[in-house]
Structures are given as C-alpha cells and as structure tokens.
Design a protein around this motif. Structure first.
Motif, PDB file in Angstrom:
ATOM      1  N   GLU A 127      -4.663 -21.918 -20.325  1.00 22.12           N
ATOM      2  CA  GLU A 127      -3.962 -23.133 -19.948  1.00 22.12           C
ATOM      3  C   GLU A 127      -3.328 -22.908 -18.582  1.00 22.12           C
ATOM      4  O   GLU A 127      -3.079 -21.758 -18.194  1.00 22.12           O
ATOM      5  CB  GLU A 127      -2.912 -23.543 -20.979  1.00 22.12           C
ATOM      6  CG  GLU A 127      -1.747 -22.596 -21.094  1.00 22.12           C
ATOM      7  CD  GLU A 127      -0.705 -23.058 -22.117  1.00 22.12           C
ATOM      8  OE1 GLU A 127      -1.058 -23.734 -23.098  1.00 22.12           O
ATOM      9  OE2 GLU A 127       0.466 -22.712 -21.912  1.00 22.12           O
ATOM     10  N   LEU A 177      -0.859 -28.764 -16.764  1.00 19.44           N
ATOM     11  CA  LEU A 177      -1.773 -29.286 -15.747  1.00 19.44           C
ATOM     12  C   LEU A 177      -3.215 -29.245 -16.232  1.00 19.44           C
ATOM     13  O   LEU A 177      -4.032 -30.070 -15.847  1.00 19.44           O
ATOM     14  CB  LEU A 177      -1.636 -28.486 -14.447  1.00 19.44           C
ATOM     15  CG  LEU A 177      -0.240 -28.487 -13.824  1.00 19.44           C
ATOM     16  CD1 LEU A 177      -0.189 -27.549 -12.635  1.00 19.44           C
ATOM     17  CD2 LEU A 177       0.174 -29.892 -13.427  1.00 19.44           C
ATOM     18  N   ASP A 178      -3.534 -28.258 -17.067  1.00 16.90           N
ATOM     19  CA  ASP A 178      -4.877 -28.125 -17.629  1.00 16.90           C
ATOM     20  C   ASP A 178      -4.728 -27.430 -18.973  1.00 16.90           C
ATOM     21  O   ASP A 178      -4.342 -26.257 -19.034  1.00 16.90           O
ATOM     22  CB  ASP A 178      -5.772 -27.304 -16.689  1.00 16.90           C
ATOM     23  CG  ASP A 178      -7.206 -27.147 -17.173  1.00 16.90           C
ATOM     24  OD1 ASP A 178      -7.500 -27.459 -18.354  1.00 16.90           O
ATOM     25  OD2 ASP A 178      -8.040 -26.684 -16.381  1.00 16.90           O
ATOM     26  N   GLY A 226      -6.992 -26.513 -20.914  1.00 18.73           N
ATOM     27  CA  GLY A 226      -8.092 -25.603 -21.214  1.00 18.73           C
ATOM     28  C   GLY A 226      -8.810 -25.972 -22.491  1.00 18.73           C
ATOM     29  O   GLY A 226      -8.993 -25.136 -23.371  1.00 18.73           O
ATOM     30  N   GLU A 227      -9.231 -27.227 -22.593  1.00 17.39           N
ATOM     31  CA  GLU A 227      -9.848 -27.696 -23.830  1.00 17.39           C
ATOM     32  C   GLU A 227     -11.154 -26.983 -24.142  1.00 17.39           C
ATOM     33  O   GLU A 227     -11.521 -26.847 -25.299  1.00 17.39           O
ATOM     34  CB  GLU A 227     -10.037 -29.207 -23.768  1.00 17.39           C
ATOM     35  CG  GLU A 227      -8.695 -29.920 -23.761  1.00 17.39           C
ATOM     36  CD  GLU A 227      -8.802 -31.415 -23.547  1.00 17.39           C
ATOM     37  OE1 GLU A 227      -9.914 -31.958 -23.633  1.00 17.39           O
ATOM     38  OE2 GLU A 227      -7.754 -32.013 -23.292  1.00 17.39           O
TER      39      GLU A 227
END
Length: 154
Positions: free
Chosen positions: A15, A24-25, A27-28
C-alpha cells in the motif's frame, strides 16, 4: 530460506500512503517485479527489499525526487477545446506531444474545463508528494532466462 537477490521475481502485497496516513494506493493487486536494477520499482524500494525473504515487511519513506519527481508547472497547459478530442471531461487522460516531438509523448490529465478552454496537467498525479510504501513479500522465485533477457516478468 530464499532471499531476494538480483534476478529474483518478487511478489508483494503493498500500500502507498502520504506522510499523514492518507491512502494513495491500496494495492488491490499484488505487485510482481524483476529485482536487480531493471527499473520495475523505485530504487529506494528495491534497496530496502534486497536480502529479504517471504513474510518480511518493509516500510520505505520516499521524497518526491525518489518517487515521481517534483511538480513541474511547465507541464500544465491551457488549450482551446476545439483543439482537443471530444467529448472531454475533467479527470480524463489524453496523450500529447510537447513541442510536437512524438518521442516525448506525455499523458495529460484534464483538471478543469471553462470558457472554451481546458487545463491539461502532464505531471504524474503523485508528483511533488512524499510517499510511504509499505510491502510484505508474499512470493519469491528465480527469474527465467527469458525474463532476465527481457528485463521484465513474463
């Protein structure tokens, strides 16, 4: 126990947050990259993962220069709508060629539309921001000869 070395294929759950903890991300999808200077991930991340094993977690704090660079106001353009593809909406990305040079194509994000003009921003959305990258190594294997030759995970 295997350790991350040059020419390892590394899988990470990760992440990215800002220094205030804002996501912000998320990390899916796992990040899978070829380790060892192939420019698949930022240098600071690669250095922190060197020698780690499956199950290890790293937290890397990066300044803008170590990630997506400083924000560059010169990459913000105002263009007439009749010069741009339609329909155009805020948030849309379009490809452009600064100074008409195809080898330097840039993706611009439409940030505003008003008075027959659009504001286009060629900066990466995270340019100028400090980032905190947190990752756990979930898988590790030697790269194949083809991956090493290609310089990327196949």
């Amino acid at each position: 126990m295997k350790k991350i070395v040059k020419d390892s294929v590394v899988t990470l759950n990760y992440e990215v947050t800002d220094p205030d903890g804002n996501m912000l991300d998320a990390g899916e999808k796992p990040l899978i990259y070829l380790h060892g200077g192939y420019d698949d991930v930022f240098v600071a991340i690669e250095h922190s993962l060197q020698g780690k094993s499956v199950g290890d977690t790293v937290k890397v704090k990066m300044q803008p220069a170590q990630a997506y660079g400083e924000y560059n106001a010169d990459l913000v353009l105002i263009e007439s709508l009749d010069m741009l593809p339609q329909p155009l909406t805020v948030g849309m990305q379009i490809e452009g060629e600064p100074d008409g040079t195809p080898e330097e194509a840039v993706f611009y994000t439409v940030t505003d539309i008003a008075d027959g003009k659009a504001v286009l921003d060629g900066n990466h959305p995270l340019a100028g921001r400090a980032l905190i990258f947190t990752a756990t190594v979930t898988a590790l294997r030697p790269a194949s000869p083809g991956e090493i030759e290609a310089g990327q995970v196949l």
